[in-house]
Motif scaffolding. Structure first.
Motif, mmCIF file in Angstrom:
data_model
loop_
_atom_site.group_PDB
_atom_site.id
_atom_site.type_symbol
_atom_site.label_atom_id
_atom_site.label_comp_id
_atom_site.label_asym_id
_atom_site.label_seq_id
_atom_site.Cartn_x
_atom_site.Cartn_y
_atom_site.Cartn_z
ATOM 1 N N GLY B 119 0.778 -1.221 0.000
ATOM 2 C CA GLY B 119 0.000 0.000 0.000
ATOM 3 C C GLY B 119 0.811 1.272 0.000
ATOM 4 O O GLY B 119 0.480 2.223 0.686
ATOM 5 N N LEU B 120 1.904 1.272 -0.738
ATOM 6 C CA LEU B 120 2.625 2.528 -0.912
ATOM 7 C C LEU B 120 2.002 3.275 -2.074
ATOM 8 O O LEU B 120 1.406 2.673 -2.960
ATOM 9 C CB LEU B 120 4.094 2.253 -1.250
ATOM 10 C CG LEU B 120 4.980 1.702 -0.173
ATOM 11 C CD1 LEU B 120 6.369 1.499 -0.734
ATOM 12 C CD2 LEU B 120 5.025 2.692 0.974
ATOM 13 N N ASP B 121 2.173 4.580 -2.083
ATOM 14 C CA ASP B 121 1.795 5.338 -3.258
ATOM 15 C C ASP B 121 2.657 4.844 -4.421
ATOM 16 O O ASP B 121 3.850 4.594 -4.252
ATOM 17 C CB ASP B 121 2.041 6.819 -2.999
ATOM 18 C CG ASP B 121 1.541 7.650 -4.152
ATOM 19 O OD1 ASP B 121 0.348 7.970 -4.134
ATOM 20 O OD2 ASP B 121 2.341 7.933 -5.062
ATOM 21 N N ALA B 122 2.042 4.691 -5.587
ATOM 22 C CA ALA B 122 2.751 4.057 -6.702
ATOM 23 C C ALA B 122 4.063 4.771 -7.030
ATOM 24 O O ALA B 122 5.088 4.132 -7.265
ATOM 25 C CB ALA B 122 1.851 4.017 -7.928
ATOM 26 N N ASP B 123 4.038 6.088 -7.022
ATOM 27 C CA ASP B 123 5.252 6.839 -7.372
ATOM 28 C C ASP B 123 6.330 6.660 -6.310
ATOM 29 O O ASP B 123 7.508 6.453 -6.621
ATOM 30 C CB ASP B 123 4.931 8.329 -7.517
ATOM 31 C CG ASP B 123 3.952 8.549 -8.651
ATOM 32 O OD1 ASP B 123 3.968 7.708 -9.585
ATOM 33 O OD2 ASP B 123 3.180 9.511 -8.591
ATOM 34 N N VAL B 124 5.902 6.732 -5.045
ATOM 35 C CA VAL B 124 6.856 6.549 -3.959
ATOM 36 C C VAL B 124 7.516 5.187 -4.074
ATOM 37 O O VAL B 124 8.736 5.047 -3.942
ATOM 38 C CB VAL B 124 6.155 6.679 -2.589
ATOM 39 C CG1 VAL B 124 7.127 6.381 -1.472
ATOM 40 C CG2 VAL B 124 5.555 8.059 -2.428
ATOM 41 N N ALA B 125 6.706 4.160 -4.364
ATOM 42 C CA ALA B 125 7.244 2.803 -4.477
ATOM 43 C C ALA B 125 8.281 2.737 -5.581
ATOM 44 O O ALA B 125 9.367 2.172 -5.393
ATOM 45 C CB ALA B 125 6.115 1.818 -4.753
ATOM 46 N N ALA B 126 7.972 3.315 -6.731
ATOM 47 C CA ALA B 126 8.904 3.277 -7.862
ATOM 48 C C ALA B 126 10.207 3.980 -7.496
ATOM 49 O O ALA B 126 11.305 3.467 -7.750
ATOM 50 C CB ALA B 126 8.269 3.920 -9.079
ATOM 51 N N ASP B 127 10.086 5.155 -6.872
ATOM 52 C CA ASP B 127 11.281 5.907 -6.473
ATOM 53 C C ASP B 127 12.131 5.104 -5.493
ATOM 54 O O ASP B 127 13.345 4.986 -5.666
ATOM 55 C CB ASP B 127 10.860 7.220 -5.786
ATOM 56 C CG ASP B 127 10.512 8.270 -6.826
ATOM 57 O OD1 ASP B 127 10.820 8.014 -8.011
ATOM 58 O OD2 ASP B 127 9.932 9.302 -6.450
ATOM 59 N N THR B 128 11.453 4.548 -4.467
ATOM 60 C CA THR B 128 12.184 3.795 -3.456
ATOM 61 C C THR B 128 12.909 2.619 -4.081
ATOM 62 O O THR B 128 14.061 2.342 -3.755
ATOM 63 C CB THR B 128 11.220 3.271 -2.377
ATOM 64 O OG1 THR B 128 10.309 4.296 -2.064
ATOM 65 C CG2 THR B 128 11.974 2.839 -1.157
ATOM 66 N N ALA B 129 12.210 1.936 -4.998
ATOM 67 C CA ALA B 129 12.832 0.790 -5.652
ATOM 68 C C ALA B 129 14.099 1.230 -6.366
ATOM 69 O O ALA B 129 15.135 0.565 -6.287
ATOM 70 C CB ALA B 129 11.861 0.158 -6.643
ATOM 71 N N ARG B 130 14.027 2.388 -7.039
ATOM 72 C CA ARG B 130 15.192 2.872 -7.782
ATOM 73 C C ARG B 130 16.346 3.195 -6.840
ATOM 74 O O ARG B 130 17.482 2.752 -7.040
ATOM 75 C CB ARG B 130 14.795 4.120 -8.582
ATOM 76 C CG ARG B 130 15.783 4.543 -9.643
ATOM 77 C CD ARG B 130 15.247 5.715 -10.441
ATOM 78 N NE ARG B 130 14.593 6.727 -9.597
ATOM 79 C CZ ARG B 130 15.259 7.574 -8.808
ATOM 80 N NH1 ARG B 130 16.571 7.534 -8.747
ATOM 81 N NH2 ARG B 130 14.594 8.466 -8.085
ATOM 82 N N VAL B 131 16.013 3.913 -5.776
ATOM 83 C CA VAL B 131 17.049 4.290 -4.814
ATOM 84 C C VAL B 131 17.691 3.057 -4.193
ATOM 85 O O VAL B 131 18.918 2.926 -4.128
ATOM 86 C CB VAL B 131 16.450 5.183 -3.701
ATOM 87 C CG1 VAL B 131 17.481 5.431 -2.620
ATOM 88 C CG2 VAL B 131 15.946 6.477 -4.288
ATOM 89 N N LEU B 132 16.835 2.118 -3.774
ATOM 90 C CA LEU B 132 17.354 0.905 -3.148
ATOM 91 C C LEU B 132 18.250 0.139 -4.104
ATOM 92 O O LEU B 132 19.288 -0.387 -3.709
ATOM 93 C CB LEU B 132 16.201 -0.001 -2.705
ATOM 94 C CG LEU B 132 15.575 0.332 -1.351
ATOM 95 C CD1 LEU B 132 14.444 -0.628 -1.046
ATOM 96 C CD2 LEU B 132 16.618 0.256 -0.257
ATOM 97 N N THR B 133 17.831 0.083 -5.370
ATOM 98 C CA THR B 133 18.654 -0.620 -6.349
ATOM 99 C C THR B 133 20.036 -0.001 -6.431
ATOM 100 O O THR B 133 21.051 -0.701 -6.452
ATOM 101 C CB THR B 133 17.989 -0.569 -7.731
ATOM 102 O OG1 THR B 133 16.614 -0.867 -7.573
ATOM 103 C CG2 THR B 133 18.618 -1.583 -8.668
#
Lengths: 539, 144
Positions: B119-133
């Motif tokens: 249940g993350l906001d879709a944009d936040v999730a995408a950003d976090t995934a990128r940063v974590l990667t």
């Protein structure tokens, strides 16, 4: 991502292409010829054909037995199955090629459906060899190359000669081909025999003691084994026209004994047969058991060797060992017996057909398990001998709470169903009667709890039916999980579990005191919790 | 998200039981009370759980580890250090797509060591995934 590449079934061109690509990936001048499996497989198969025909011939020609129709068909069927599998094996021998190159182990096989499978060498985690009786007589070994995936071995070669198997094993367990092109150029065929027969440096850590057998005999499995044996015997004899049932009736007169004694005799008899079965099983499986530490070309490996008819040799790279696990099942604990396993990445812990590769000792006395633990973990710490920290009394209260609640609620439910006439009788009284038993179990479970930290090891112990003590290196912990249910929150408890890539994948210590849990994790893996402590406080 | 989910579950369970109650006459004496109890439990769950969960659930990541706190009756904390991360996924179920949400999933070499942040906001999730990667790629270790 530890799984090996799957083995797609490819067409001929694809195989050629793949082989070419593999070739081009190699350095110049190191083209490795494809090897065949050992020639002796043919003889084994020939003998197998004869053997599968034999019982039928013996029964029909020599003994001149009067066979029932079903019996004849069964014999024909077994003979046919035997012959077909042997012929299949022959074809497999004709069509199978394998080779070991710098980067990978490759195997091509298949008659109608051609298969090409390769395993990169850096992914190889274990190489073990087994031999059934027929292999052993012919001096053959089956080599299983494992990559740590669950289930079947990644690649198995059935069968190569003793010497080749040994060489393959050594070759493959050297993790990196040390740049010596000339050594790998012709890896299996033309090594000098002296090198293969030269005894590797070994230290024997444990040998089989026959007194251990006692621990393996007292077992509820005895009944199951006996049932299987009797069932098998019944059918085998039925085929040749002997009825086991009437035979037993002739020996024992049930009428005379009366019901009570009959039951005693039957149960006792079955148990005795089962014990004999288990004893035979133990002897054949663990014959000549030895646990040794072998010095390989980079580091050391723990090696076990066991088996009478089917010998099994398992090598475990010590660099991959992440800890030790001692399991003490409830009743064996009182006898002081334990199972010892290593926690290691790339070794499967569980398999249906055989003992898992992680098991380094047959079930034996706890003292022996401790001694081996100290020998296996070479860094001088003795996590298995360390006194464990007890868990708070609240943990006991929680267990008692459940011990009373569960039978209580079952009793309530049954009483209600009784009242509404869905379930007849007074079953709910039984449920009430269970309460002392569950309370006793709760106390046992509480006494099994424990945790501590010894040097780099995290020691976690829990379990009612099988008290398992796990010593895990802190570098192997992948993820800490802390759980707290409502009841646990009332009692101020937390369950801490460590996830890892090795062994059973996760080990836990239920019901630590809430304030201790965080410090425990903090001590075990310093640095992880730095950013997290505030948020825990907030919650 | 949780509101919708629990709503759907309630409808299925209560609906199914009511149907049994109506159709199978012989089962009425014992289906009746169960139906009543379940209706009450699910009703309370529906009223309380989503907000409660929303208040409890926390997550954060630093350059060393990913943390998660989740659950409502049973709470669960998880820590995964960056060096042990194997894959990072974002997933969207049909329901999440409608609500413009996403699930961020961080997996490790152990089957029991995965974090999934729902249940993350879709944009936040995408950003976090990128940063974590990015952080993960910069971190050494073989992740076991």
């Amino acid at each position: 991502v530890t799984t090996a590449p799957s083995s797609p079934t490819l067409s001929e061109q694809h195989i050629e292409a793949a082989a070419k690509r593999a070739k081009s990936a190699e350095p110049e001048g190191t083209e490795v010829p494809w090897q065949r499996l050992d020639r002796r497989v043919i003889w084994v198969d020939g003998v197998k054909i004869l053997l599968s025909l034999a019982p039928g011939l013996v029964a029909m020609v020599i003994l001149d037995l009067d066979l029932s129709v079903v019996g004849t068909w069964l014999l024909v069927l077994t003979a046919a199955v035997g012959v077909i599998s042997a012929v299949e094996d022959l074809l497999r021998w004709l069509k199978t090629r394998y080779r070991v190159t710098e980067e990978r182990v490759e195997r091509r096989t298949g008659m109608l459906v051609r298969k090409y499978r390769y395993v990169p060498r850096e992914r190889i985690r274990s190489v073990d060899t087994t031999a059934r009786l027929r292999h052993q007589l012919a001096g053959l070994r089956v080599v299983n190359i494992g990559t740590g995936e669950q289930g079947a071995a990644a690649l198995s070669l059935d069968a190569v000669s003793n010497r080749t198997a040994e060489e393959l094993r050594r070759e493959l367990l050297r993790s990196r081909p040390a740049g010596a092109v000339d050594r790998t150029a012709d890896p299996v065929a033309e090594r000098e025999p002296t090198e293969a027969t030269a005894d590797p440096q070994e230290v024997v850590l444990a040998r089989l003691r026959w007194s251990w057998m006692a621990y393996n005999l007292v077992n509820a499995w005895a009944f199951l084994v006996a049932t299987f044996l009797l069932w098998g015997a019944y059918w085998a004899l039925q085929v040749v026209g002997i009825d086991l049932n009437t035979w037993i009736r002739r020996v024992v007169d049930w009428e005379e004994l009366g019901l009570g004694w009959s039951i005693v005799v039957i149960v006792g008899g079955i148990y005795a047969i089962g014990v004999v079965g288990l004893a035979l099983n133990f002897v054949t499986e663990n014959w000549g058991f030895r646990l040794t530490r072998t010095i390989t070309e980079d580091g050391t490996a723990l090696r076990t060797k066991q088996g009478l008819f089917q010998t099994r040799e398992v090598h475990r790279d010590e660099r991959r060992i992440r800890g030790l696990h001692i399991g003490e099942p409830l009743f064996w604990r009182w006898m002081g017996a334990a199972d010892t396993e290593v926690i290691s990445t790339g070794l499967s812990n569980w398999s249906v057909s055989k003992e898992p590769g992680s098991k380094i000792l047959p079930r034996g006395p706890i003292g022996e398990a401790r001694r081996i633990a100290a020998l296996v973990l070479t860094d001088g710490h003795l996590p298995m001998d360390a006194p464990l920290r007890r868990h708070p009394r609240a943990a006991l209260h929680r267990r008692l709470f459940w011990a009373i609640l569960v039978p209580g609620s079952i009793a309530g439910l049954l009483a209600w169903l009784d009242a509404t006439n869905v379930v007849p009788g007074h079953f709910w009284l039984f449920a009430i009667g269970l309460m002392p038993v569950t309370c006793l179990l709760a106390v046992i479970a509480y006494r099994a709890l424990g945790h501590t930290i010894v040097g780099p090891y995290v020691v976690l112990r829990c379990g009612l039916l099988s008290r398992s003590t796990a010593a895990l290196q802190n570098r192997a912990v992948i993820c800490w999980t802390v759980r707290q249910s409502i009841v646990q929150r009332w009692l101020g408890l937390m369950t801490v579990s460590a996830a890892t890539a090795a062994g059973y994948r996760f080990y836990q210590a239920p019901d630590l005191a809430a304030d201790k849990a965080v410090t425990f994790i903090y001590d075990a893996t310093p640095g992880w919790m730095a950013g997290f402590l505030e948020s825990t406080d907030a919650a | 998200l949780w509101t919708f989910r629990v709503l759907i579950r309630t409808i299925v369970i209560v609906g199914g039981l009511t149907l049994t109650y109506a159709l199978v006459e012989s089962s009425r004496p014992w289906v009746g009370p169960i139906l009543a109890i379940l209706t009450v439990i699910l009703g309370v769950t529906m009223a309380v759980m989503p907000t409660w969960r929303y208040l409890i659930h926390r997550w954060e990541h630093t350059d060393r580890a990913v943390y998660l706190l989740k659950g409502w009756l049973v709470r669960e904390w998880r820590v995964i250090p960056i060096s042990r991360i194997q894959t990072i996924d974002t997933m969207k179920s049909p329901l999440q797509q409608v609500l413009r949400l996403a699930t961020l999933r961080v997996t490790t070499a152990s089957t029991h060591g995965a974090i999934s942040i729902e249940g993350l906001d879709a944009d936040v999730a995408a950003d976090t995934a990128r940063v974590l990667t990015e952080i993960t790629q910069a971190t050494k270790g073989d992740a076991t």
